[in-house]
Design an enzyme around this catalytic site. Structure first.
Site, mmCIF file in Angstrom:
data_model
loop_
_atom_site.group_PDB
_atom_site.id
_atom_site.type_symbol
_atom_site.label_atom_id
_atom_site.label_comp_id
_atom_site.label_asym_id
_atom_site.label_seq_id
_atom_site.Cartn_x
_atom_site.Cartn_y
_atom_site.Cartn_z
ATOM 1 N N THR A 1 0.849 -1.194 0.000
ATOM 2 C CA THR A 1 0.000 0.000 0.000
ATOM 3 C C THR A 1 0.877 1.232 0.000
ATOM 4 O O THR A 1 1.837 1.306 0.751
ATOM 5 C CB THR A 1 -0.840 0.014 1.291
ATOM 6 O OG1 THR A 1 -1.790 -1.020 1.200
ATOM 7 C CG2 THR A 1 -1.515 1.343 1.514
ATOM 8 N N ARG B 1 -14.890 -5.986 2.691
ATOM 9 C CA ARG B 1 -13.966 -5.574 3.761
ATOM 10 C C ARG B 1 -13.260 -4.252 3.413
ATOM 11 O O ARG B 1 -12.826 -4.037 2.294
ATOM 12 C CB ARG B 1 -12.938 -6.684 3.982
ATOM 13 C CG ARG B 1 -11.874 -6.376 5.037
ATOM 14 C CD ARG B 1 -10.596 -5.834 4.412
ATOM 15 N NE ARG B 1 -9.525 -5.668 5.378
ATOM 16 C CZ ARG B 1 -8.412 -4.975 5.128
ATOM 17 N NH1 ARG B 1 -8.234 -4.398 3.975
ATOM 18 N NH2 ARG B 1 -7.485 -4.869 6.046
ATOM 19 N N GLY C 1 -10.169 -1.639 4.884
ATOM 20 C CA GLY C 1 -9.062 -1.565 5.843
ATOM 21 C C GLY C 1 -8.889 -0.179 6.414
ATOM 22 O O GLY C 1 -9.846 0.593 6.512
ATOM 23 N N GLY D 1 0.169 -2.137 6.112
ATOM 24 C CA GLY D 1 0.086 -3.370 6.886
ATOM 25 C C GLY D 1 -1.344 -3.750 7.173
ATOM 26 O O GLY D 1 -2.266 -3.320 6.468
HETATM 27 C C1 SD4 Z 1 -5.334 -2.623 4.314
HETATM 28 N N1 SD4 Z 1 -3.430 -1.347 5.010
HETATM 29 O O1 SD4 Z 1 -6.243 -2.666 3.503
HETATM 30 C C2 SD4 Z 1 -4.006 -2.047 3.894
HETATM 31 C C3 SD4 Z 1 -3.202 -3.200 3.410
HETATM 32 C C4 SD4 Z 1 -1.840 -2.884 3.015
HETATM 33 O O2 SD4 Z 1 -0.302 -3.258 1.334
HETATM 34 O O3 SD4 Z 1 -1.108 -2.135 3.644
HETATM 35 N N2 SD4 Z 1 -1.452 -3.479 1.909
HETATM 36 O O4 SD4 Z 1 -5.441 -3.089 5.449
#
Ligand code: SD4
Length: 328
Positions: free
Chosen positions: A188, A216, A218, A240
């Site tokens: 991300t 979902r 994040g 993360g």
């Molecule tokens: C999430 N923080 O959707 C994001 C995931 C992530 O690289 O960092 N992906 O939880």
């Protein structure tokens, strides 16, 4: 801005009347003076090794554009890059095979915009910016966000690439039909920048956790969790496992710690330790934060080793391996 001008003026205004030692002691005890930048040399930093994105943002900053333009155009590079399978086009789908994007953006005046569960549009961050600038709202979701994007001229595009489809089909053969929470699966992009005027903005964009349960969301599009900017203090952004970042409102926490006088590095470390202390399962997942303060100081910290961040300033391009809670 108004408040900064006022503080600046009042500091200058009193300079002729008050003796120098008194000014110095005010500076060390009054947290408000934190908002006066020592320097306004532009700088951009982003989660992970995203040299193309930070280069683009740096070009924008160097041309004299705002930090808001820089972070938007910087993260757009990753959204368009099909080889980055955690952002934009080419992102890994949810467990039902749908690529859904989450993104947000926040400017120097505290304005913010966000989209969640956006399908069929590559540049989620730019849709988030439109939400910020052209609606009275902060967040649009799903079909509404998609419709809004088309109304504002964004093209409809298939986000699932052959590569991501192939991997998803492989995953279905062996999976227990659960979202994957592992430490490799994080790229991300969260980006923070200061421009020549000393103004800070930030952006964060993702396709979220691979093979997540449909629907979902994040941390990445959640203001305060995946991203937070307060132009008097600094900004922070996360990467993360979003669920853990949301629980601690991590980016807001870091900015507030910086407001209290912590350096960006110290603030990131405290936020990670907060997650660790409250979570016996912390060895199983990755969370990383980066932060930037008004002086242009930066920091980054994570739970597991392996997290790094890119900075670009007048001193050039740097990839900094972030220290981690669990050592190698
Ligand atoms: C999430 N923080 O959707 C994001 C995931 C992530 O690289 O960092 N992906 O939880």
């Amino acid at each position: 801005m108004q408040r900064r001008k006022f503080l600046k003026n009042s500091t200058l205004g009193t300079a002729g009347i008050l003796s120098a030692p008194l000014i110095a002691s005010q500076a060390s005890t009054n947290p408000a003076t934190y908002s006066l930048p020592q320097q306004t040399t532009p700088i951009v930093l982003a989660t992970w090794d995203v040299a193309n994105a930070t280069s683009r943002a740096w070009e924008v900053l160097r041309e004299g554009a705002s930090s808001l333009d820089a972070v938007e155009q910087g993260v757009m590079v990753e959204e368009a890059d099909e080889s980055n399978q955690t952002v934009g086009k080419g992102g890994r789908p949810d467990r039902d095979g749908q690529v859904t994007l989450d993104a947000c953006i926040m400017d120097q005046d505290g304005n913010c915009g966000s989209v969640v569960y956006l399908r069929n549009v590559v540049h989620a961050v730019s849709v988030a910016r439109k939400v910020m600038e052209e609606t009275p709202h902060v967040m649009l979701a799903g079909d509404g966000a998609e419709k809004f994007a088309y109304e504002h001229g964004f093209p409809k595009e298939e986000l699932l690439t052959q590569q991501s489809r192939k991997e998803w089909e492989e995953w279905k053969k062996t999976s227990q039909y659960k979202p994957i929470i592992n430490i490799e699966n994080h790229d991300t992009i969260g980006m923070l920048a200061i421009d020549h005027q000393g103004n800070i903005s930030g952006a964060c964009t993702t396709s979220g956790m691979a093979y997540k349960v449909a629907g979902r969301i994040g941390d990445s599009p959640i203001i305060g969790a995946g991203l937070f900017v307060d132009n008097e203090v600094g900004g922070a952004t996360a990467t993360g496992v979003g669920e853990e970042v949301v629980r601690t409102v991590g980016s807001f926490l870091i900015v507030e710690l910086m407001r209290q006088g912590k350096s960006p590095q110290q603030a990131c470390e405290i936020a990670v330790k907060r997650i660790v202390d409250k979570n016996p399962g912390y060895r199983e997942f990755q969370v990383g934060f980066i932060a930037l303060n008004k002086k242009g100081e930066t920091g980054g910290y994570c739970i597991q080793p392996g997290f790094n961040y890119r900075t670009y300033s007048e001193e050039g391009h740097h990839l900094t391996p972030a220290a981690s809670y669990i050592s190698n």
